[in-house]
Design a protein around this motif. Structure first.
Motif, PDB file in Angstrom:
ATOM      1  N   VAL A  51      13.183  -8.311   6.464  1.00  0.00           N
ATOM      2  CA  VAL A  51      11.975  -7.838   7.149  1.00  0.00           C
ATOM      3  C   VAL A  51      11.528  -6.478   6.617  1.00  0.00           C
ATOM      4  N   GLY A  52      12.019  -6.085   5.439  1.00  0.00           N
ATOM      5  CA  GLY A  52      11.617  -4.779   4.940  1.00  0.00           C
ATOM      6  C   GLY A  52      11.917  -4.586   3.472  1.00  0.00           C
ATOM      7  N   LEU A  53      11.455  -3.454   2.955  1.00  0.00           N
ATOM      8  CA  LEU A  53      11.719  -3.015   1.586  1.00  0.00           C
ATOM      9  C   LEU A  53      12.373  -1.637   1.637  1.00  0.00           C
ATOM     10  N   ALA A  54      13.047  -1.269   0.555  1.00  0.00           N
ATOM     11  CA  ALA A  54      13.755   0.007   0.496  1.00  0.00           C
ATOM     12  C   ALA A  54      13.104   0.940  -0.509  1.00  0.00           C
ATOM     13  N   LEU A  55      13.027   2.218  -0.158  1.00  0.00           N
ATOM     14  CA  LEU A  55      12.574   3.242  -1.085  1.00  0.00           C
ATOM     15  C   LEU A  55      13.725   3.650  -1.993  1.00  0.00           C
ATOM     16  N   SER A  56      13.423   3.949  -3.250  1.00  0.00           N
ATOM     17  CA  SER A  56      14.444   4.342  -4.217  1.00  0.00           C
ATOM     18  C   SER A  56      14.173   5.752  -4.713  1.00  0.00           C
ATOM     19  N   PRO A  57      15.153   6.647  -4.630  1.00  0.00           N
ATOM     20  CA  PRO A  57      14.956   8.004  -5.155  1.00  0.00           C
ATOM     21  C   PRO A  57      14.981   8.010  -6.679  1.00  0.00           C
TER      22      PRO A  57
ATOM     23  N   GLU B 228       6.444   6.406  -5.643  1.00  0.00           N
ATOM     24  CA  GLU B 228       7.340   5.384  -5.102  1.00  0.00           C
ATOM     25  C   GLU B 228       6.911   5.004  -3.682  1.00  0.00           C
ATOM     26  N   ILE B 229       6.555   5.986  -2.897  1.00  0.00           N
ATOM     27  CA  ILE B 229       6.102   5.730  -1.523  1.00  0.00           C
ATOM     28  C   ILE B 229       4.842   4.868  -1.536  1.00  0.00           C
ATOM     29  N   ARG B 230       3.895   5.200  -2.386  1.00  0.00           N
ATOM     30  CA  ARG B 230       2.657   4.423  -2.456  1.00  0.00           C
ATOM     31  C   ARG B 230       2.929   2.994  -2.915  1.00  0.00           C
ATOM     32  N   ARG B 231       3.753   2.840  -3.975  1.00  0.00           N
ATOM     33  CA  ARG B 231       4.035   1.497  -4.502  1.00  0.00           C
ATOM     34  C   ARG B 231       4.681   0.605  -3.449  1.00  0.00           C
ATOM     35  N   LYS B 232       5.688   1.140  -2.783  1.00  0.00           N
ATOM     36  CA  LYS B 232       6.426   0.324  -1.823  1.00  0.00           C
ATOM     37  C   LYS B 232       5.577   0.026  -0.584  1.00  0.00           C
ATOM     38  N   LEU B 233       4.787   0.970  -0.128  1.00  0.00           N
ATOM     39  CA  LEU B 233       3.925   0.707   1.024  1.00  0.00           C
ATOM     40  C   LEU B 233       2.888  -0.357   0.681  1.00  0.00           C
ATOM     41  N   ASP B 234       2.307  -0.260  -0.508  1.00  0.00           N
ATOM     42  CA  ASP B 234       1.333  -1.275  -0.934  1.00  0.00           C
ATOM     43  C   ASP B 234       1.980  -2.656  -0.983  1.00  0.00           C
ATOM     44  N   SER B 235       3.201  -2.712  -1.519  1.00  0.00           N
ATOM     45  CA  SER B 235       3.906  -3.998  -1.614  1.00  0.00           C
ATOM     46  C   SER B 235       4.255  -4.540  -0.231  1.00  0.00           C
ATOM     47  N   LEU B 236       4.686  -3.654   0.654  1.00  0.00           N
ATOM     48  CA  LEU B 236       5.123  -4.084   1.980  1.00  0.00           C
ATOM     49  C   LEU B 236       3.988  -4.691   2.782  1.00  0.00           C
ATOM     50  N   VAL B 237       2.864  -4.006   2.832  1.00  0.00           N
ATOM     51  CA  VAL B 237       1.762  -4.494   3.672  1.00  0.00           C
ATOM     52  C   VAL B 237       1.131  -5.761   3.094  1.00  0.00           C
ATOM     53  N   ALA B 238       1.393  -6.037   1.819  1.00  0.00           N
ATOM     54  CA  ALA B 238       0.850  -7.256   1.197  1.00  0.00           C
ATOM     55  C   ALA B 238       1.831  -8.421   1.229  1.00  0.00           C
ATOM     56  N   ASP B 239       3.044  -8.213   1.741  1.00  0.00           N
ATOM     57  CA  ASP B 239       4.085  -9.234   1.696  1.00  0.00           C
ATOM     58  C   ASP B 239       4.022 -10.111   2.948  1.00  0.00           C
ATOM     59  N   ASP B 240       3.409 -11.286   2.817  1.00  0.00           N
ATOM     60  CA  ASP B 240       3.266 -12.177   3.970  1.00  0.00           C
ATOM     61  C   ASP B 240       4.604 -12.755   4.425  1.00  0.00           C
ATOM     62  N   GLY B 241       5.540 -12.932   3.491  1.00  0.00           N
ATOM     63  CA  GLY B 241       6.850 -13.463   3.855  1.00  0.00           C
ATOM     64  C   GLY B 241       7.597 -12.537   4.798  1.00  0.00           C
ATOM     65  N   ILE B 242       7.549 -11.243   4.530  1.00  0.00           N
ATOM     66  CA  ILE B 242       8.185 -10.260   5.401  1.00  0.00           C
ATOM     67  C   ILE B 242       7.527 -10.264   6.776  1.00  0.00           C
ATOM     68  N   LYS B 243       6.213 -10.361   6.804  1.00  0.00           N
ATOM     69  CA  LYS B 243       5.500 -10.379   8.090  1.00  0.00           C
ATOM     70  C   LYS B 243       5.918 -11.586   8.925  1.00  0.00           C
ATOM     71  N   VAL B 244       6.025 -12.735   8.285  1.00  0.00           N
ATOM     72  CA  VAL B 244       6.437 -13.954   9.000  1.00  0.00           C
ATOM     73  C   VAL B 244       7.849 -13.792   9.548  1.00  0.00           C
TER      74      VAL B 244
END
Length: 465
Positions: free
Chosen positions: A401-407, A417-433
């Motif tokens: 149900v989530g993604l991880a940030l990487s330092p 990194e924050i922008r990339r992962k947030l963009d990916s997260l909100v677009a991931d329908d599988g995680i939302k389901v």
């Protein structure tokens, strides 16, 4: 304040309520107090007298933050005891732990004796697993004893497996790891590496051997109780129960509109602000009560939220920055004024349940994890301390149900990194389901006839016998 002072009396007076009286004893930090008070609400809602023993200092902060905490309708009363510390000493975790173990036992015994003299006999003590002295008091006073585990299933599995890990040569008697690869303690939990062993956490200033002895002490305490209450629901990790008898998963524990025993005042203006945002648009950012960042890292976080271009609600404590007050990048507040809301503390359950929330950027504390799972919100994981790293693994690899940030190579989570992962997260329908499925599962479990509801009813019945 008078030692052992009862801050509020329970309005209930029926024979049924007097028959069982549960005394809950919490460690005086936010991450422990909040689930303890939620458990107390749940017990009181079943018509059982529930009293929370808390330090005077923590109670004063709770009342200052949430004056409604002592309202009669909440059906939970509070008894305060000293912690033996000065203001400055409370910021030292070692001194806090030592003082509590020296000062609170005597007061707890006095509290029980005083309450018993009033006629509302204490029949059961529900204690934090680190409070071995509370177990001894309950045993000598012939009271039923339950432990309340406030952390994750995987952490419990790890601590309960310490003797087996030693026997199998995976760790030695000082906690040093010989593990090369991964082990899996339960089929429905993500695998562990040696980095997931809590006592090896590199960010902790306490030596690993001392930390190991601390967790081994918790293991010993866990064996002393016939009942183990847990803040999760059976369906989340069904096979963890095979590791220990008499386990009662009664979560997710929710305040459901009652005061959540916060040590910081909630800024309710964020709710009216959320009402003005589009559905599924807002990034909620909150790192709990102990996470601290460097000024550099906070700058990257601030600029990352700006780069995403979405509305955000950021819970930014006054002590979020190491060693002093924080500063925003030049011109930042003006640039984000139309889409960013920054508060010191927020009513988290209400925020996460709001339809405008898109995702939760979190430190992965277990209370926040359970709040997010209960509201069906996708996670962006940024752990800070101890079990939070393993919780991240559960969220991303176990529950999905989530993604991880990487330092980066310097240990900094960059704005990009924050922008990339947030963009990916909100677009991931599988995680939302997946998030919505777990939400439904969680609420069915605490509803009448659900697993958690039945576990709680069973526990209460056993306390009556």
């Amino acid at each position: 304040m008078e030692e052992g002072k009862i801050c509020r009396t329970n309005p209930e007076s029926s024979d049924q309520v007097k028959a069982v009286h549960m005394l809950l004893v919490s460690y005086p930090l936010q991450g422990h107090i909040t689930p303890f008070i939620k458990l107390a609400y749940l017990i009181a809602g079943r018509g059982i007298m529930a009293t929370l023993v808390i330090t005077e200092f923590a109670h004063a902060r709770m009342i200052a933050s949430e004056p409604d905490l002592g309202n009669e309708r909440n059906k939970v009363r509070y008894i305060t005891v000293p912690d033996g510390l000065s203001e400055d000493e409370r910021n030292d975790d070692v001194k806090l732990s030592q003082s509590i173990s020296e000062v609170m036992p005597g007061h707890l015994r006095e509290v029980i004796e005083k309450v018993n003299m009033e006629g509302n006999q204490v029949t059961c003590v529900i204690a934090d697993p680190m409070f071995g002295w509370a177990f001894e008091i309950a045993e000598t006073m012939k009271l039923k004893l339950a432990i309340f585990w406030t952390s994750a299933p995987g952490v419990l599995a790890l601590i309960l497996s310490i003797p087996k890990l030693i026997e199998d040569g995976i760790i030695d008697t000082k906690g040093s790891s010989k593990l090369d690869g991964k082990i899996q303690l339960s089929p429905d939990l993500p695998p562990l590496t040696s980095a997931d062993f809590l006592w090896n956490y590199s960010g902790n200033q306490t030596p690993a051997e001392i930390m190991f002895q601390y967790f081994f002490g918790i293991h010993q305490n866990l064996k002393r109780s016939g009942w183990l209450l847990c803040n999760w629901f059976h369906e989340l990790n069904p096979l963890v129960g095979n590791l220990v008898p008499n386990m009662f998963p009664v979560g997710p524990l929710l305040a459901s509109g009652k005061p959540a025993a916060n040590l910081w005042p909630e800024d309710l203006t964020c709710l009216s602000w959320l009402n003005k945002q589009p559905a599924g648009s807002v990034i909620y950012v909150a790192f709990g009560s102990i996470t601290v960042l460097s000024q550099h890292q906070m700058d990257e976080l601030a600029l990352g939220l700006e780069l995403v271009g979405r509305p955000f609600l950021w819970v930014k404590r006054s002590d979020l920055i190491k060693g002093g007050s924080s500063k925003y990048p030049d011109g930042y507040e003006e640039r984000v004024a139309n889409r960013g809301k920054i508060v010191q503390w927020a009513p988290q359950e209400q925020v996460l349940a709001h339809p405008s929330i898109a995702c939760f950027l979190t430190h992965c504390g277990w209370n926040s994890t359970m709040d997010g799972l209960s509201m069906g919100v996708p996670f962006l994981c940024w752990p800070y301390f101890a079990d939070q790293f393993y919780n991240r693994s559960c969220i991303c690899n176990g529950y999905k149900v989530g993604l991880a940030l990487s330092p980066d190579e310097y240990g900094i989570v960059t704005r990009h990194e924050i922008r990339r992962k947030l963009d990916s997260l909100v677009a991931d329908d599988g995680i939302k389901v997946n998030a919505l499925k777990l939400k439904d599962m969680a609420h069915r479990s605490i509803s009448e006839g659900g697993f958690s509801a039945r576990y709680l009813d069973n526990f209460i019945q056993q306390m009556k016998e």
